[in-house]
Design an enzyme around this catalytic site. Structure first.
Site, PDB file in Angstrom:
ATOM      1  N   LYS A 159      16.850   7.348   7.677  1.00 48.09           N
ATOM      2  CA  LYS A 159      16.776   7.808   6.290  1.00 48.09           C
ATOM      3  C   LYS A 159      18.070   8.534   5.916  1.00 48.09           C
ATOM      4  CE  LYS A 159      12.427   6.657   5.300  1.00 48.09           C
ATOM      5  NZ  LYS A 159      12.090   5.645   4.269  1.00 48.09           N
TER       6      LYS A 159
ATOM      7  N   ASN B   6      11.778   0.473  -0.219  1.00 52.01           N
ATOM      8  CA  ASN B   6      10.704   1.326   0.284  1.00 52.01           C
ATOM      9  C   ASN B   6      10.244   0.958   1.692  1.00 52.01           C
ATOM     10  OD1 ASN B   6       8.219   3.185  -0.089  1.00 52.01           O
ATOM     11  ND2 ASN B   6       7.299   1.178   0.322  1.00 52.01           N
TER      12      ASN B   6
ATOM     13  N   TYR C 224      10.057  11.665  15.171  1.00 50.04           N
ATOM     14  CA  TYR C 224      10.302  10.955  13.933  1.00 50.04           C
ATOM     15  C   TYR C 224      11.724  10.384  13.923  1.00 50.04           C
ATOM     16  CZ  TYR C 224       9.948  10.004   8.890  1.00 50.04           C
ATOM     17  OH  TYR C 224       9.891   9.403   7.659  1.00 50.04           O
TER      18      TYR C 224
ATOM     19  N   ARG D 289       0.834  -1.203   0.000  1.00 47.86           N
ATOM     20  CA  ARG D 289       0.000   0.000   0.000  1.00 47.86           C
ATOM     21  C   ARG D 289       0.869   1.254   0.000  1.00 47.86           C
ATOM     22  NH1 ARG D 289      -2.728  -0.739   5.944  1.00 47.86           N
ATOM     23  NH2 ARG D 289      -1.194  -2.240   6.650  1.00 47.86           N
TER      24      ARG D 289
END
Length: 273
Positions: free
Chosen positions: A181, A107, A175, A28
């Protein structure tokens, strides 16, 4: 570049045969949009989801049906990327189902929404295991299926794309994924050099604010997000478009870079007094 041109570009890069693409965490959200975009461009796609018997598998099966309706192959490959053996099975199944692997999209991501200083030990280890070590596991397992030899290395038609976010560059109080990342963007730079001679090009795409399921939670921790104009929100398709571009011969001059797709949001970020 139009979709028709981009489709032809991708097909040319694969010597006129369908690209074989694996997208981790693709049941998704952004991952699903990327998988669907590759299928529309003429590629065969392996859809990865973490757990069997849950909602992610349901979403994955629905996406697979949509891809098959386009006339493309869709392989369902469950696997938790934080586990080495799971990753090994995932890539073996994907490569077998698609008869090879040309493109890897990193991803998949998982992290709690809380300040770094409040992370429990198990949360900290899971953060690193999934979002850093897990991605490297994926690259390691993908390489035997993506090797180019001889003249094929000159075409550089093999690609690894990491999906990053603005959290790698800008502060958010809840976060911790942003630090992972940022680490992976450095890995992208390093891999782009070590893998280029093997015919594999490595880049990253950093997405801005996207209204996915995770954003519904993240918005609770971003002060003033409700005041951000709607035109500054990015759609999953806009990120997918750039991913496809980076897998085209037209992007041959881009290597080891992180391309920001945020509709200019980060151009005017400032700290409120």
């Amino acid at each position: 570049m139009t979709m028709d041109t981009q489709t032809a570009d991708i097909m040319d890069g694969a010597a006129n045969s369908p690209r074989k693409v694996l997208v981790t965490g693709s049941s998704r959200g952004i991952g699903a949009a990327i998988a669907a975009a590759f299928a529309k461009s003429g590629a065969d796609v392996a859809i990865n989801f973490s757990k069997q018997g849950g909602r992610s598998e349901e979403h994955a099966k629905k996406l697979a049906a949509e891809i098959e309706a386009m006339g493309r192959r869709a392989a369902l490959v469950p696997g938790d990327i934080s586990q080495k053996e799971s990753v090994r099975r995932l890539f073996s199944e994907a490569a077998t189902s698609l008869d090879g692997l040309d493109v890897l999209i990193l991803n998949a991501a998982r992290a709690p929404f809380k300040p770094i200083e409040r992370l429990l030990e198990r949360e900290l280890r899971a953060l690193v295991d999934t979002n850093y070590i897990g991605n490297i596991f994926c690259v390691q397992e993908a390489l035997p299926f993506m090797q180019c030899t001889g003249e094929r290395t000159k075409g550089h038609d093999k690609h690894i794309i990491f999906i990053s976010s603005l959290g790698s560059r800008f502060y958010n109080p809840a976060y911790p994924l942003g630090s992972m990342k940022a680490a992976m963007e450095s890995v992208v730079r390093d891999l782009s050099e070590t893998l280029f001679k093997r015919g594999i090009t490595v880049n990253a795409v950093s997405g801005g604010l996207v209204k996915t399921d995770s954003f519904k939670v993240l918005r609770q921790f971003i002060d003033g997000v409700d005041r951000i104009p709607e035109e500054l929100f990015v759609t999953p398709q806009e990120i997918a478009d750039v991913v496809l571009f980076l897998c085209c011969p037209s992007s041959r001059g881009i290597r080891g870079q992180t391309i920001v797709v945020d509709r200019g949001l980060s151009n005017s970020l400032h700290r409120n007094a």
